[in-house]
Write a protein that holds these residues in place. Structure first.
Motif, mmCIF file in Angstrom:
data_model
loop_
_atom_site.group_PDB
_atom_site.id
_atom_site.type_symbol
_atom_site.label_atom_id
_atom_site.label_comp_id
_atom_site.label_asym_id
_atom_site.label_seq_id
_atom_site.Cartn_x
_atom_site.Cartn_y
_atom_site.Cartn_z
ATOM 1 N N THR A 88 0.847 -1.204 0.000
ATOM 2 C CA THR A 88 0.000 0.000 0.000
ATOM 3 C C THR A 88 0.879 1.249 0.000
ATOM 4 O O THR A 88 0.673 2.184 -0.800
ATOM 5 N N LEU A 89 1.858 1.252 0.890
ATOM 6 C CA LEU A 89 2.778 2.389 0.984
ATOM 7 C C LEU A 89 3.597 2.516 -0.309
ATOM 8 O O LEU A 89 3.852 3.627 -0.797
ATOM 9 N N ALA A 90 3.990 1.382 -0.865
ATOM 10 C CA ALA A 90 4.769 1.398 -2.120
ATOM 11 C C ALA A 90 3.985 2.111 -3.217
ATOM 12 O O ALA A 90 4.549 2.905 -3.988
ATOM 13 N N ILE A 91 2.697 1.863 -3.287
ATOM 14 C CA ILE A 91 1.855 2.506 -4.304
ATOM 15 C C ILE A 91 1.718 3.994 -4.018
ATOM 16 O O ILE A 91 1.903 4.835 -4.905
ATOM 17 N N LYS A 92 1.421 4.312 -2.773
ATOM 18 C CA LYS A 92 1.219 5.724 -2.406
ATOM 19 C C LYS A 92 2.460 6.566 -2.682
ATOM 20 O O LYS A 92 2.358 7.734 -3.056
ATOM 21 N N GLU A 93 3.618 5.979 -2.492
ATOM 22 C CA GLU A 93 4.855 6.763 -2.584
ATOM 23 C C GLU A 93 5.553 6.655 -3.936
ATOM 24 O O GLU A 93 6.601 7.269 -4.138
ATOM 25 N N ALA A 94 4.971 5.891 -4.855
ATOM 26 C CA ALA A 94 5.646 5.668 -6.146
ATOM 27 C C ALA A 94 5.669 6.947 -6.989
ATOM 28 O O ALA A 94 4.703 7.719 -7.000
ATOM 29 N N ASP A 95 6.777 7.125 -7.716
ATOM 30 C CA ASP A 95 6.863 8.223 -8.695
ATOM 31 C C ASP A 95 6.005 7.913 -9.929
ATOM 32 O O ASP A 95 5.477 8.805 -10.581
ATOM 33 N N GLY A 96 5.970 6.631 -10.266
ATOM 34 C CA GLY A 96 5.216 6.170 -11.423
ATOM 35 C C GLY A 96 4.941 4.690 -11.227
ATOM 36 O O GLY A 96 5.655 4.025 -10.462
ATOM 37 N N ILE A 97 3.937 4.183 -11.893
ATOM 38 C CA ILE A 97 3.533 2.782 -11.706
ATOM 39 C C ILE A 97 3.289 2.124 -13.063
ATOM 40 O O ILE A 97 2.722 2.742 -13.970
ATOM 41 N N PHE A 98 3.729 0.880 -13.186
ATOM 42 C CA PHE A 98 3.490 0.091 -14.401
ATOM 43 C C PHE A 98 2.962 -1.280 -14.007
ATOM 44 O O PHE A 98 3.591 -1.973 -13.219
ATOM 45 N N THR A 99 1.812 -1.647 -14.559
ATOM 46 C CA THR A 99 1.304 -3.006 -14.378
ATOM 47 C C THR A 99 1.415 -3.747 -15.707
ATOM 48 O O THR A 99 0.820 -3.337 -16.706
ATOM 49 N N GLY A 100 2.166 -4.823 -15.704
ATOM 50 C CA GLY A 100 2.425 -5.582 -16.927
ATOM 51 C C GLY A 100 1.320 -6.591 -17.222
ATOM 52 O O GLY A 100 0.478 -6.894 -16.376
ATOM 53 N N GLY A 101 1.348 -7.120 -18.417
ATOM 54 C CA GLY A 101 0.360 -8.090 -18.860
ATOM 55 C C GLY A 101 0.592 -9.487 -18.329
ATOM 56 O O GLY A 101 1.548 -9.739 -17.586
ATOM 57 N N GLY A 102 -0.285 -10.367 -18.725
ATOM 58 C CA GLY A 102 -0.241 -11.762 -18.284
ATOM 59 C C GLY A 102 -1.668 -12.218 -18.122
ATOM 60 O O GLY A 102 -2.495 -11.942 -18.978
ATOM 61 N N ASN A 103 -1.974 -12.867 -16.997
ATOM 62 C CA ASN A 103 -3.328 -13.360 -16.780
ATOM 63 C C ASN A 103 -4.128 -12.386 -15.903
ATOM 64 O O ASN A 103 -3.758 -12.111 -14.763
ATOM 65 N N THR A 104 -5.238 -11.908 -16.437
ATOM 66 C CA THR A 104 -6.026 -10.885 -15.741
ATOM 67 C C THR A 104 -6.698 -11.430 -14.482
ATOM 68 O O THR A 104 -6.829 -10.714 -13.477
ATOM 69 N N PHE A 105 -7.130 -12.698 -14.518
ATOM 70 C CA PHE A 105 -7.745 -13.302 -13.319
ATOM 71 C C PHE A 105 -6.744 -13.318 -12.166
ATOM 72 O O PHE A 105 -7.071 -12.986 -11.030
ATOM 73 N N LEU A 106 -5.526 -13.704 -12.489
ATOM 74 C CA LEU A 106 -4.483 -13.754 -11.474
ATOM 75 C C LEU A 106 -4.158 -12.346 -10.966
ATOM 76 O O LEU A 106 -4.046 -12.117 -9.749
ATOM 77 N N LEU A 107 -4.019 -11.411 -11.871
ATOM 78 C CA LEU A 107 -3.713 -10.026 -11.493
ATOM 79 C C LEU A 107 -4.777 -9.474 -10.548
ATOM 80 O O LEU A 107 -4.466 -8.911 -9.483
ATOM 81 N N VAL A 108 -6.040 -9.651 -10.910
ATOM 82 C CA VAL A 108 -7.135 -9.104 -10.098
ATOM 83 C C VAL A 108 -7.204 -9.824 -8.747
ATOM 84 O O VAL A 108 -7.370 -9.197 -7.697
#
Lengths: 235, 235
Positions: B76-96
């Motif tokens: 949670t803190l990693a997201i809040k404090e990130a300069d930028g964020i990238f979520t890569g592809g793969g399996n959407t069920f697993l990601l969610v």
């Protein structure tokens, strides 16, 4: 003893609905005057009535009547008392959601284990596996579980296609998707090409239809299986 | 204000990972020394470490560091404090499933609504829609919900392909699948071809990449949308 036909598809290219299976179906349902049709998967979003009517027309050619499960007040009783049962293709998420919603997943399993003749095509074959997790369909509706009938000790991937090596499309191949499935699940998956079906009868599971099928097992290379092979070794 | 790039794919045929987007990414992440990578979708089942390493190699070419969210004790803190964020592809069920499991769906939504620059590719773009229900992926794992970030007022279908009229394969086309989706869901779906992306910036949503996209709305015929169109009209 189970008596099932599980087909990859209902329809072959340039052929009518169920036409390629008509000889099999005549034999499979030979003691059935009327079969119960489960239209819940609604391909293309057609209604239960439209889908049942389409199916009735196909079965009329082999002198079998078709009644849709939605026509019965008590679907549990309809399943228990059916001479034969057919679940058609469409969207597997919708089919599974509806089977749970109408509380008939268990009675369907028990009835088919006792030997009522069953035909599944596409989504209707998927549900015979341990789970619906190797469907190709879109998750258009949220089912309460991915678990399905478990009438065979593995999963199916219907409409199976090998990777098109000429394609420049970067979406995952069927093989990649199944490999991802095996990161989280241990049971085998059988890729069943259009024109193939499984005949589950007299305690055997036979691959029919003249085409090969592809067997995917966790931590193993996939293997090609020839038609007429007995598949009880897949566990 | 939201600042998002949502790409259909990470990789074009005969091109390196993220290569076709490098000019965009240099600009998009120009104020970022390090970006946070969310590797949860695990394409081909690769590990979080492998996926992050692969991504770090690609971003090294534009002098940006990459750190995987799995390396942080507090995501949670990693997201809040990130300069930028990238979520890569793969399996959407697993990601969610993973985003819910780590309880970061809400914080990711709130952080991106405040303007942290974001890149999504494939599954990482799917999650920017209202739900993951127009994914092409296999349901290899059961997520607690299909609802996603809702950063755009519609859904995406990534790796979009028109029906191959030459094909004899009888599996559903993408268009048929989306039509089935619209039997149960009202919001629009944008079919985004490989090589296209959405740029969401300064309150606008622009289609980029030179290719057309296909817009599907319930009870309407699909329409073809040309590149550089502003898409805020899609509701």
């Amino acid at each position: 003893m189970k008596n099932l036909l599980l087909a990859s598809t209902s329809t072959l290219h340039k052929s009518d609905y169920l036409e390629y299976l008509s000889t099999e179906l005549r034999q499979h349902f030979k003691n059935c005057k009327t079969i119960l049709f489960i239209p819940y998967a609604r391909p293309n979003g057609i209604t239960h009535e439209e889908y049942t009517q389409k199916t009735a027309l196909a079965f009329a050619k082999i002198n079998i009547n078709v009644k849709g499960i939605h026509e019965f007040e008590n679907p549990t009783l309809a399943i228990k008392e059916a001479d034969g049962i057919f679940t058609g293709g469409g969207n597997t998420f919708l089919l599974v959601q509806q089977l749970y919603h109408h509380k008939i997943m268990t009675v369907l399993k028990e009835t088919l284990e006792k030997g009522t003749p069953y035909l599944g095509t596409s989504a209707g074959s998927n549900i015979a596996g341990l789970s619906m997790q190797t469907t190709n369909d879109m998750p258009i509706i949220y089912p309460p579980s991915f678990q399905t009938l478990g009438l065979i000790p593995f999963n199916l991937n219907v409409h199976y296609l090998d990777k098109d090596e000429q394609s420049s499309h970067m979406g995952e191949s069927r093989e990649t998707r199944i490999k991802e499935f095996h990161e989280f699940n241990n049971f085998p998956v059988l890729g069943l090409k259009e024109g193939s079906w499984l005949e589950i009868k007299n305690g055997e599971i036979n691959l029919k239809g003249g085409l090969t099928a592809k067997l995917f097992r966790k931590n193993h290379s996939p293997i090609e299986i020839t038609s007429e092979t007995e598949l009880s070794f897949i566990q």
